[in-house]
Design a protein around this motif. Sequence first.
Motif, mmCIF file in Angstrom:
data_model
loop_
_atom_site.group_PDB
_atom_site.id
_atom_site.type_symbol
_atom_site.label_atom_id
_atom_site.label_comp_id
_atom_site.label_asym_id
_atom_site.label_seq_id
_atom_site.Cartn_x
_atom_site.Cartn_y
_atom_site.Cartn_z
ATOM 1 N N ILE A 274 34.746 6.865 75.539
ATOM 2 C CA ILE A 274 34.284 8.240 75.690
ATOM 3 C C ILE A 274 35.394 9.263 75.933
ATOM 4 N N ASN A 275 36.430 8.890 76.688
ATOM 5 C CA ASN A 275 37.502 9.843 77.000
ATOM 6 C C ASN A 275 38.776 9.595 76.190
ATOM 7 N N ARG A 276 38.675 8.720 75.178
ATOM 8 C CA ARG A 276 39.849 8.399 74.359
ATOM 9 C C ARG A 276 39.820 9.199 73.065
ATOM 10 N N ASP A 277 40.984 9.247 72.389
ATOM 11 C CA ASP A 277 41.061 9.887 71.077
ATOM 12 C C ASP A 277 40.217 9.091 70.084
ATOM 13 N N VAL A 278 39.618 9.784 69.112
ATOM 14 C CA VAL A 278 38.798 9.076 68.116
ATOM 15 C C VAL A 278 39.616 8.048 67.342
ATOM 16 N N SER A 279 40.909 8.306 67.179
ATOM 17 C CA SER A 279 41.753 7.379 66.418
ATOM 18 C C SER A 279 41.860 6.013 67.092
ATOM 19 N N ASN A 280 41.485 5.941 68.375
ATOM 20 C CA ASN A 280 41.556 4.667 69.113
ATOM 21 C C ASN A 280 40.195 3.988 69.259
ATOM 22 N N ALA A 281 39.191 4.514 68.561
ATOM 23 C CA ALA A 281 37.832 4.019 68.774
ATOM 24 C C ALA A 281 37.309 3.098 67.674
ATOM 25 N N ARG A 297 40.041 11.039 55.529
ATOM 26 C CA ARG A 297 38.886 11.495 54.759
ATOM 27 C C ARG A 297 37.901 12.246 55.660
ATOM 28 N N TRP A 298 37.757 11.783 56.890
ATOM 29 C CA TRP A 298 36.836 12.400 57.832
ATOM 30 C C TRP A 298 37.244 13.845 58.117
ATOM 31 N N GLY A 299 38.570 14.058 58.265
ATOM 32 C CA GLY A 299 39.085 15.418 58.346
ATOM 33 C C GLY A 299 39.097 16.053 59.717
ATOM 34 N N ILE A 300 38.790 15.331 60.802
ATOM 35 C CA ILE A 300 38.865 15.928 62.133
ATOM 36 C C ILE A 300 40.175 15.502 62.795
ATOM 37 N N PRO A 301 40.648 16.235 63.782
ATOM 38 C CA PRO A 301 41.915 15.895 64.434
ATOM 39 C C PRO A 301 41.892 14.477 65.013
ATOM 40 N N PHE A 302 42.982 13.751 64.821
ATOM 41 C CA PHE A 302 43.056 12.373 65.310
ATOM 42 C C PHE A 302 42.933 12.301 66.830
ATOM 43 N N LYS A 304 41.062 14.212 68.725
ATOM 44 C CA LYS A 304 39.784 14.702 69.238
ATOM 45 C C LYS A 304 39.149 13.612 70.098
ATOM 46 N N LYS A 305 38.614 14.003 71.267
ATOM 47 C CA LYS A 305 38.034 13.035 72.183
ATOM 48 C C LYS A 305 36.667 12.556 71.669
ATOM 49 N N CYS A 306 36.391 11.290 71.904
ATOM 50 C CA CYS A 306 35.144 10.701 71.409
ATOM 51 C C CYS A 306 33.914 11.447 71.928
ATOM 52 N N HIS A 307 33.976 11.916 73.189
ATOM 53 C CA HIS A 307 32.800 12.570 73.770
ATOM 54 C C HIS A 307 32.486 13.919 73.125
ATOM 55 N N SER A 308 33.463 14.449 72.365
ATOM 56 C CA SER A 308 33.236 15.766 71.770
ATOM 57 C C SER A 308 32.850 15.698 70.284
ATOM 58 N N VAL A 309 32.698 14.493 69.777
ATOM 59 C CA VAL A 309 32.284 14.340 68.374
ATOM 60 C C VAL A 309 30.814 14.740 68.244
ATOM 61 N N THR A 310 30.528 15.618 67.307
ATOM 62 C CA THR A 310 29.158 16.100 67.145
ATOM 63 C C THR A 310 28.342 15.140 66.280
ATOM 64 N N ARG A 311 27.033 15.351 66.324
ATOM 65 C CA ARG A 311 26.132 14.524 65.522
ATOM 66 C C ARG A 311 26.434 14.699 64.031
#
Length: 397
Positions: A274-281, A297-302, A304-311
């Motif tokens: 939840i508090n890690r970068d998406v690149s580590n998930a 391809r996804w195009g969001i910042p590497f 970006k924290k997992c908890h802030s990923v939108t639906r």
Amino acid sequence: MIAAGTAALLGASVTLIEKNQRVGRKIMITGKGRCNILNNCDVSAFINNVPVNGRFLYSAINGFSPSDAYEFFEEIGVPLKTERGNRCYPQSDKAVDVVDALRRFVIDSGVTIVNDTAKALEIENGEAVGVKCEKQTYFADSVIICCGGMSYPLTGSTGDGYTLARQAGHTIIEPKPSLVPIESADPECKSMQGLSLRNVALKIIDNQTEKAVYSDFGEMLFTHFGISGPMVLSASSHLREIEQGRYTASIDLKPALDMEQLDKRLQRDFSENINRDVSNAFSKLLPRKIIVPVLKRWGIPFDKKCHSVTREERRRLCGFLKAFTLPLSGFRPIEEAIVTSGGVKTGEINPKTMESKLVSGLYFAGEVIDVDAYTGGFNLQIAWSTGRLAGESAACL
């Protein structure tokens, strides 16, 4: 070997001219060294798996069917087993056992094997009467050309059969690679080089019609030039004309999960990180080498924290995981192909005997003819069936 042994068993005096030091070199590398010797299917299924001139093979395959070939190889000392897709292999998983058995069959049948290289046909009054080789000329009542195509030239398949056929006046349909790796201009392929994907689904989309021309489930491999592996090789035989922008490969990285199930899986993985970068998930979800290409391809910042990923971002990611696309740009060279598409025009060969319609006493068998099939043992079956028919016909001349 099948043609020579068959003719000898029928009473013919047979000389097998082999330019390699050992017969059957190409068999040694088939099926990754295991030799997918045939496909244990019926005649109808076999014909359906020969997209190029399958109907030409009706007489040959009915005369020596997959079940006949199965029985033959077991009789000459190669016990077989049937695996997924009706693919048959030696129980030993060793291609060398097939080569050794065929060599014994040839010698026990009374065939003389000579180490020489064919250079030209001897033709007199419209009849084949022999073969001129590097060392000497061999005269005969009939000649069978079964030199293979142009794939894997180190095994001896260097297009010699086409040269001999042209000399006899035959038309050669332009040899092209079939069952061959496919190139992609996507730079990410090089970063994923060596990555093998298992249990994925592959579709090849024709961008002109927006329809899938091939789809399968299984294994594939990323290389420095594009993609390879069992599914890709099979797909290549469905792409008769390939050019930049024409085809796209779409890979479902998670075919066992639908979009809703995959979304729930992503929610769980993001919650655990939840508090890690998406690149580590993604360590549990994807192989390491494909994570960065997916993130790009996804195009969001590497970071970006997992908890802030939108639906909506999650749903978009699901789309990339279910359809990881690569533009396809061409085939690898024919030297890297498993089989050659093209060869001696079938309309110039009698399908009931394999004899040339242009030169009497001249016969053809195997890959030198313009017939080729999908992967799964079908191409070797073409060799067994046409070789048997050519041997029978030549011996009875």
